[in-house]
Design a protein around this motif. Structure first.
Motif, PDB file in Angstrom:
ATOM      1  N   VAL A 100      53.268 -14.850  -0.362  1.00  0.00           N
ATOM      2  CA  VAL A 100      53.865 -14.958  -1.696  1.00  0.00           C
ATOM      3  C   VAL A 100      53.612 -13.669  -2.484  1.00  0.00           C
ATOM      4  O   VAL A 100      52.455 -13.314  -2.730  1.00  0.00           O
ATOM      5  CB  VAL A 100      53.290 -16.164  -2.463  1.00  0.00           C
ATOM      6  CG1 VAL A 100      53.935 -16.277  -3.843  1.00  0.00           C
ATOM      7  CG2 VAL A 100      53.506 -17.446  -1.660  1.00  0.00           C
TER       8      VAL A 100
ATOM      9  N   GLU B  58      61.329 -13.813   0.771  1.00  0.00           N
ATOM     10  CA  GLU B  58      60.637 -15.010   0.282  1.00  0.00           C
ATOM     11  C   GLU B  58      61.207 -15.425  -1.062  1.00  0.00           C
ATOM     12  O   GLU B  58      61.389 -14.588  -1.948  1.00  0.00           O
ATOM     13  CB  GLU B  58      59.132 -14.745   0.140  1.00  0.00           C
ATOM     14  CG  GLU B  58      58.421 -14.442   1.438  1.00  0.00           C
ATOM     15  CD  GLU B  58      58.293 -15.659   2.344  1.00  0.00           C
ATOM     16  OE1 GLU B  58      58.450 -16.788   1.824  1.00  0.00           O
ATOM     17  OE2 GLU B  58      58.029 -15.485   3.535  1.00  0.00           O
ATOM     18  N   GLU B  59      61.456 -16.708  -1.228  1.00  0.00           N
ATOM     19  CA  GLU B  59      61.930 -17.208  -2.513  1.00  0.00           C
ATOM     20  C   GLU B  59      60.773 -17.455  -3.479  1.00  0.00           C
ATOM     21  O   GLU B  59      60.908 -17.266  -4.683  1.00  0.00           O
ATOM     22  CB  GLU B  59      62.719 -18.513  -2.315  1.00  0.00           C
ATOM     23  CG  GLU B  59      64.044 -18.315  -1.596  1.00  0.00           C
ATOM     24  CD  GLU B  59      65.011 -17.440  -2.378  1.00  0.00           C
ATOM     25  OE1 GLU B  59      64.981 -17.496  -3.630  1.00  0.00           O
ATOM     26  OE2 GLU B  59      65.778 -16.699  -1.747  1.00  0.00           O
ATOM     27  N   ASP B  60      59.626 -17.885  -2.940  1.00  0.00           N
ATOM     28  CA  ASP B  60      58.468 -18.151  -3.791  1.00  0.00           C
ATOM     29  C   ASP B  60      57.910 -16.853  -4.355  1.00  0.00           C
ATOM     30  O   ASP B  60      57.927 -15.803  -3.703  1.00  0.00           O
ATOM     31  CB  ASP B  60      57.367 -18.858  -2.999  1.00  0.00           C
ATOM     32  CG  ASP B  60      57.738 -20.279  -2.637  1.00  0.00           C
ATOM     33  OD1 ASP B  60      58.706 -20.802  -3.228  1.00  0.00           O
ATOM     34  OD2 ASP B  60      57.073 -20.864  -1.766  1.00  0.00           O
TER      35      ASP B  60
ATOM     36  N   SER C 256      54.556 -15.464  -7.193  1.00  0.00           N
ATOM     37  CA  SER C 256      53.529 -15.676  -8.208  1.00  0.00           C
ATOM     38  C   SER C 256      53.866 -14.781  -9.390  1.00  0.00           C
ATOM     39  O   SER C 256      54.034 -13.570  -9.228  1.00  0.00           O
ATOM     40  CB  SER C 256      52.133 -15.331  -7.664  1.00  0.00           C
ATOM     41  OG  SER C 256      51.745 -16.242  -6.663  1.00  0.00           O
TER      42      SER C 256
ATOM     43  N   PRO D 171      61.506 -21.145  -8.250  1.00  0.00           N
ATOM     44  CA  PRO D 171      60.892 -20.123  -7.399  1.00  0.00           C
ATOM     45  C   PRO D 171      59.463 -19.766  -7.787  1.00  0.00           C
ATOM     46  O   PRO D 171      58.809 -19.006  -7.070  1.00  0.00           O
ATOM     47  CB  PRO D 171      61.812 -18.912  -7.615  1.00  0.00           C
ATOM     48  CG  PRO D 171      62.322 -19.076  -9.007  1.00  0.00           C
ATOM     49  CD  PRO D 171      62.439 -20.552  -9.221  1.00  0.00           C
TER      50      PRO D 171
ATOM     51  N   ARG E 242      55.863 -20.066  -7.747  1.00  0.00           N
ATOM     52  CA  ARG E 242      54.821 -20.760  -6.985  1.00  0.00           C
ATOM     53  C   ARG E 242      53.536 -20.880  -7.812  1.00  0.00           C
ATOM     54  O   ARG E 242      52.852 -21.908  -7.770  1.00  0.00           O
ATOM     55  CB  ARG E 242      54.556 -19.977  -5.688  1.00  0.00           C
ATOM     56  CG  ARG E 242      53.440 -20.538  -4.820  1.00  0.00           C
ATOM     57  CD  ARG E 242      53.848 -21.835  -4.134  1.00  0.00           C
ATOM     58  NE  ARG E 242      52.811 -22.322  -3.265  1.00  0.00           N
ATOM     59  CZ  ARG E 242      52.667 -21.969  -1.980  1.00  0.00           C
ATOM     60  NH1 ARG E 242      53.538 -21.129  -1.434  1.00  0.00           N
ATOM     61  NH2 ARG E 242      51.686 -22.446  -1.260  1.00  0.00           N
ATOM     62  N   ASN E 243      53.187 -19.830  -8.545  1.00  0.00           N
ATOM     63  CA  ASN E 243      51.984 -19.811  -9.379  1.00  0.00           C
ATOM     64  C   ASN E 243      52.289 -19.037 -10.658  1.00  0.00           C
ATOM     65  O   ASN E 243      53.092 -18.102 -10.653  1.00  0.00           O
ATOM     66  CB  ASN E 243      50.816 -19.128  -8.654  1.00  0.00           C
ATOM     67  CG  ASN E 243      50.530 -19.727  -7.287  1.00  0.00           C
ATOM     68  OD1 ASN E 243      50.081 -20.855  -7.191  1.00  0.00           O
ATOM     69  ND2 ASN E 243      50.803 -18.966  -6.228  1.00  0.00           N
TER      70      ASN E 243
ATOM     71  N   CYS F  16      54.104 -25.768 -11.677  1.00  0.00           N
ATOM     72  CA  CYS F  16      53.355 -24.974 -10.701  1.00  0.00           C
ATOM     73  C   CYS F  16      51.911 -24.815 -11.154  1.00  0.00           C
ATOM     74  O   CYS F  16      51.588 -25.026 -12.332  1.00  0.00           O
ATOM     75  CB  CYS F  16      54.014 -23.606 -10.527  1.00  0.00           C
ATOM     76  SG  CYS F  16      53.951 -22.578 -12.009  1.00  0.00           S
TER      77      CYS F  16
ATOM     78  N   ARG G 106      46.517 -19.953  -2.881  1.00  0.00           N
ATOM     79  CA  ARG G 106      47.811 -20.445  -3.329  1.00  0.00           C
ATOM     80  C   ARG G 106      48.946 -19.488  -2.987  1.00  0.00           C
ATOM     81  O   ARG G 106      50.059 -19.631  -3.511  1.00  0.00           O
ATOM     82  CB  ARG G 106      47.770 -20.689  -4.849  1.00  0.00           C
ATOM     83  CG  ARG G 106      46.808 -21.800  -5.273  1.00  0.00           C
ATOM     84  CD  ARG G 106      46.582 -21.811  -6.782  1.00  0.00           C
ATOM     85  NE  ARG G 106      45.770 -22.930  -7.209  1.00  0.00           N
ATOM     86  CZ  ARG G 106      44.447 -22.940  -7.181  1.00  0.00           C
ATOM     87  NH1 ARG G 106      43.781 -21.868  -6.734  1.00  0.00           N
ATOM     88  NH2 ARG G 106      43.758 -24.002  -7.587  1.00  0.00           N
ATOM     89  N   SER G 107      48.668 -18.520  -2.128  1.00  0.00           N
ATOM     90  CA  SER G 107      49.666 -17.497  -1.807  1.00  0.00           C
ATOM     91  C   SER G 107      50.077 -17.471  -0.338  1.00  0.00           C
ATOM     92  O   SER G 107      50.747 -16.542   0.114  1.00  0.00           O
ATOM     93  CB  SER G 107      49.144 -16.109  -2.203  1.00  0.00           C
ATOM     94  OG  SER G 107      48.917 -16.014  -3.590  1.00  0.00           O
TER      95      SER G 107
END
Length: 354
Positions: A65, A137-139, A141, A162, A164-165, A289, A352-353
């Motif tokens: 991520v 990658e779509e996600d 941080s 999208p 993630r964090n 998220c 979280r990545s």
């Protein structure tokens, strides 16, 4: 060592420092600007005042991520990359992150109409799309500092998929607790329409004046501290880097400035749940998220209370808050950040990545 020898040593030390202050004081006055932003990077997207940088990864294996850092529109992004050993970007690269920075250039005269909608519904999503094109990658941080964090928060509420964090650093959300700025922009005396209509682009001096009014003696006290430490090369170098960053405050588009004052400051629209962007409602509960909210213990600009809705009004169940020693700027680039805060961010974000 007897008492007389100790006194003699201290006198000798003070004389040596006094000599160095005077010699180095002249060097300070005639020296070139301190170099900043040393980590290699390239531009991967540009749109108007927005410019997106990708920093060259330094490890063969990186987290899946990517991390995108959003700078406040009034300030240069190199605060995250001041110098080797004092660079948040360098730290994160060395710990395996793929790091990007959404930074800003001074708006042109024809960009005076750029508003909140352009930042959260155009510059941010287009930049994240460029990151997705590079990484596959779509996600992502998303991290933001000060008003960069506010923009990141509004964007995450409008486009939660999208993200993630979300990492917020000294990020105002409840503007009722921006007490010094509330006084500065008191609607009884502050004619924002007159200012915007006559200037179009709001000069950097307006924002610098607001910061100076929040602590009137801060600049003088800083100069006195500099003089007392002029013999210390490391202190002087650090001072010059921070002083350059503050001096390079950016002008702002008039429409964005007006909306910042009227909608966020006066109406407190985020907390009062009345903010709409392009006919869409900004609902903080849509942010589900994981959130890491970072507050400076001695922040005279963004109080702890001003950030509290991130912990109370969002829909996230995975929420953590860190109250770090230091002030508004040292939160992201000071010695305490280097030693304590950055490792905490790495610990939280790493798991979280993946």
């Amino acid at each position: 060592m007897n008492e007389n020898e100790d006194i003699a040593r201290r006198v000798e030390l003070e004389i040596d420092r006094a000599l160095k202050r005077n010699i180095k004081g002249l060097d300070f006055l005639i020296a070139d600007r301190e170099p900043v932003g040393t980590m290699p990077k390239s531009v991967i997207h540009r749109d108007g005042t927005a410019v997106l940088y990708r920093f060259e990864p330094v490890l063969d294996e990186i987290y899946r991520v990517p991390l995108v850092i959003v700078s406040p529109p009034s300030n240069r992004g190199y605060i995250f990359d001041l110098a080797p050993g004092q660079s948040f970007v360098e730290f994160m690269l060395n710990h395996g992150y793929d790091v990007y920075n959404l930074d800003w250039n001074p708006p042109r005269r024809d960009e005076a109409e750029l508003g909140l909608c352009d930042y959260v519904d155009r510059f941010l999503p287009d930049s994240l799309a460029a990151v997705a094109d590079v990484t596959g990658e779509e996600d992502v941080s998303l991290a933001g500092y000060c008003m960069g964090g506010t923009l990141a928060t509004i964007h995450a509420a409008l486009h939660p998929a999208p993200i993630r964090n979300l990492i917020t650093l000294a990020t105002p959300v409840d503007f009722n607790y921006m007490t010094l700025f509330q006084s500065w922009a008191d609607k009884r005396y502050f004619d924002v329409e007159l200012l915007v209509n006559n200037l179009g682009i709001i000069p950097a001096d307006v924002m610098l004046g607001a910061f100076d009014l929040s602590r009137p003696a801060n600049r003088t006290a800083g100069r006195m501290t500099l003089w007392n430490n002029m013999w210390n090369d490391d202190f002087v170098k650090s001072y010059r880097m921070f002083d350059r960053w503050a001096a390079e405050t950016l002008p702002l588009p008039g429409t964005y400035f007006r909306e910042l004052i009227t909608r966020l400051m006066w109406d407190n629209a985020l907390v009062n749940d009345t903010l709409d962007i392009a006919d869409r409602h900004v609902d903080l509960s849509q942010i589900t998220c994981p959130i890491l909210n970072i507050v400076a213990q001695h922040d005279h600009i963004v109080s702890h209370e001003a950030t509290r809705p991130l912990m109370e009004m969002t829909g996230a169940t995975d929420r953590q808050e860190i109250v770090s020693k230091g002030g508004h700027v040292s939160l992201v680039a000071g010695p305490a950040a280097v030693r304590r805060l950055w490792p905490h961010i790495d610990d939280w974000l790493g798991v979280r990545s993946t």
